[in-house]
Design a protein around this motif. Structure first.
Motif, PDB file in Angstrom:
ATOM      1  N   SER A 294       0.888  -1.172  -0.099  1.00  0.00           N
ATOM      2  CA  SER A 294       0.062  -0.050   0.071  1.00  0.00           C
ATOM      3  C   SER A 294       0.860   1.239   0.054  1.00  0.00           C
ATOM      4  O   SER A 294       1.784   1.399   0.900  1.00  0.00           O
TER       5      SER A 294
ATOM      6  N   HIS B 262      -0.144   4.296   0.525  1.00  0.00           N
ATOM      7  CA  HIS B 262      -0.488   5.119   1.699  1.00  0.00           C
ATOM      8  C   HIS B 262       0.562   5.415   2.523  1.00  0.00           C
ATOM      9  O   HIS B 262       0.713   6.500   3.163  1.00  0.00           O
ATOM     10  N   HIS B 263       1.259   4.250   3.054  1.00  0.00           N
ATOM     11  CA  HIS B 263       2.143   4.463   4.307  1.00  0.00           C
ATOM     12  C   HIS B 263       3.429   5.083   3.725  1.00  0.00           C
ATOM     13  O   HIS B 263       4.146   5.544   4.742  1.00  0.00           O
TER      14      HIS B 263
ATOM     15  N   ASP C  63       1.161  -0.422  13.742  1.00  0.00           N
ATOM     16  CA  ASP C  63       0.029  -1.294  13.130  1.00  0.00           C
ATOM     17  C   ASP C  63      -1.143  -0.657  13.170  1.00  0.00           C
ATOM     18  O   ASP C  63      -1.325   0.363  13.835  1.00  0.00           O
ATOM     19  N   THR C  64      -2.010  -1.167  12.549  1.00  0.00           N
ATOM     20  CA  THR C  64      -3.592  -0.402  12.481  1.00  0.00           C
ATOM     21  C   THR C  64      -4.536  -1.829  12.511  1.00  0.00           C
ATOM     22  O   THR C  64      -4.147  -2.743  11.670  1.00  0.00           O
TER      23      THR C  64
ATOM     24  N   SER D  85      -6.563  -2.353   6.092  1.00  0.00           N
ATOM     25  CA  SER D  85      -6.172  -1.995   7.113  1.00  0.00           C
ATOM     26  C   SER D  85      -6.785  -0.467   7.236  1.00  0.00           C
ATOM     27  O   SER D  85      -6.683   0.119   6.438  1.00  0.00           O
ATOM     28  N   GLN D  86      -7.022  -0.084   8.473  1.00  0.00           N
ATOM     29  CA  GLN D  86      -7.588   1.187   8.389  1.00  0.00           C
ATOM     30  C   GLN D  86      -6.853   2.386   8.164  1.00  0.00           C
ATOM     31  O   GLN D  86      -7.159   3.202   7.523  1.00  0.00           O
ATOM     32  N   ALA D  87      -5.439   2.165   8.136  1.00  0.00           N
ATOM     33  CA  ALA D  87      -4.560   3.428   7.728  1.00  0.00           C
ATOM     34  C   ALA D  87      -4.691   3.426   6.441  1.00  0.00           C
ATOM     35  O   ALA D  87      -4.273   4.443   5.719  1.00  0.00           O
ATOM     36  N   GLU D  88      -5.128   2.296   5.478  1.00  0.00           N
ATOM     37  CA  GLU D  88      -4.955   2.454   4.187  1.00  0.00           C
ATOM     38  C   GLU D  88      -6.324   2.686   3.474  1.00  0.00           C
ATOM     39  O   GLU D  88      -6.401   2.910   2.508  1.00  0.00           O
TER      40      GLU D  88
ATOM     41  N   ARG E 226      -4.960  -7.085  13.553  1.00  0.00           N
ATOM     42  CA  ARG E 226      -3.949  -5.750  13.290  1.00  0.00           C
ATOM     43  C   ARG E 226      -3.103  -6.144  12.061  1.00  0.00           C
ATOM     44  O   ARG E 226      -2.397  -7.295  12.077  1.00  0.00           O
TER      45      ARG E 226
ATOM     46  N   ARG F 227       0.643  -4.991  10.477  1.00  0.00           N
ATOM     47  CA  ARG F 227       1.746  -4.198  10.803  1.00  0.00           C
ATOM     48  C   ARG F 227       2.214  -3.790   9.581  1.00  0.00           C
ATOM     49  O   ARG F 227       2.215  -4.423   8.456  1.00  0.00           O
ATOM     50  N   GLU F 228       2.948  -2.580   9.244  1.00  0.00           N
ATOM     51  CA  GLU F 228       3.554  -2.272   8.054  1.00  0.00           C
ATOM     52  C   GLU F 228       5.018  -2.159   8.412  1.00  0.00           C
ATOM     53  O   GLU F 228       5.725  -1.664   9.323  1.00  0.00           O
TER      54      GLU F 228
END
Length: 291
Positions: free
Chosen positions: A99, A101-102, A159-160, A238-241, A259, A261-262
């Motif tokens: 992703s 996004h991170h 993580d998210t 994942s919520q962060a994405e 959860r 992890r990235e």
């Protein structure tokens, strides 16, 4: 003619004696004398008049000394240039991410700091990313969990939770959330095999005795997003994405806490590649503190 012979001659001529040259070069006086003798012998010339403890350059020696001064000045300029170049980070950095996004903000800031680096970014799943790294088809990977392998260096980005998501209007009250069993009753849009998100979901579902049967398997996160936005079913991310997309709504999973992890990863044996080292140092400076 050897570089060591020219260096010995130059220092004797510059410092006015064999013992001083030996001290400057951290060698013994016999070693310096031997280097000069070999140079004279190789070209059948006399470079110094040896007078007790003093030496004087011969005419040939004077001409050679002029040349060696130019030679070693250029050598120093080369060393200075290479030192300066070493401080600059240039080249290509190929990143494969599950992703983007991170790392989008990180890449923007990195590029501002190192404008000489060309960045390329493409998407992939964990399996493909590790393959690209080990095949030298990428320098940096960003994946959804810490992989195993002594050949890898990792940086944890935190993580998210994994959440479900659907097209706006598909559920009456998406904010109320769904259990994993309730979600499984909807048509599921899942990532391809090799996706860490899918593997984590299936592992947790198996522990609960739930089967997640995909209605559609989509290659890549963006493909999942577009299928879900069309109203075809429910996806997971994942919520962060999740980001912002007015077509989509987020749905909490109420009975599980899965959860993701990235992790930034690269090959250990490439740690000293300048552009990789610079990126990892930059990433560590902005990463969350480790427990």
């Amino acid at each position: 003619m050897r570089h060591s012979q020219l260096r010995a001659f130059h220092h004797v001529a510059a410092l006015g004696g064999f013992s001083r040259a030996a001290e400057a070069l951290f060698l013994t006086q016999p070693a310096i004398s031997e280097q000069v003798r070999k140079l004279e012998q190789a070209y059948d010339v006399l470079l110094f008049h040896r007078e007790r403890r003093r030496v004087r350059l011969t005419e040939t020696g004077e001409h050679l000394f002029l040349l060696t001064k130019q030679f070693f000045e250029v050598e120093q300029r080369i060393a200075d240039y290479m030192t300066e170049t070493r401080a600059r980070v240039e080249g290509e950095l190929r990143i494969v991410a599950d992703s983007a996004h991170h790392v989008i903000d990180m890449l923007t800031q990195f590029r501002q700091k190192y404008p000489g680096v060309t960045l390329s970014l493409r998407s992939g799943n964990t399996e493909g990313i590790l393959h690209d790294l080990r095949s030298y088809d990428a320098e940096i990977g960003v994946i959804g969990d810490a992989p195993s392998g002594p050949d890898l260096q990792l940086l944890d980005l935190g993580d998210t939770p994994i959440v479900a998501f659907a097209a706006a209007g598909l559920l009456d009250d998406p904010a109320a959330g769904l259990t994993l069993a309730q979600a499984a009753k909807w048509p599921l849009i899942l990532r391809e095999a090799g996706s860490k998100t899918r593997a984590s979901l299936e592992e947790q579902a198996g522990k609960l005795g739930i089967t997640l049967s995909p209605a559609i398997v989509a290659e890549g996160r963006e493909a999942v997003r577009e299928m879900v936005a069309s109203g075809a079913g429910i996806g997971f991310v994942s919520q962060a994405e999740f980001g912002y997309d007015p077509r989509l709504v987020q749905i909490p999973l109420t009975d599980v806490d899965i959860r993701m992890r990235e992790t930034i990863v690269h090959l250990s044996q490439r740690s000293e590649v300048r552009v990789i080292r610079a990126f990892m140092e930059f990433a560590r400076a902005g990463a969350p503190p480790q427990d």
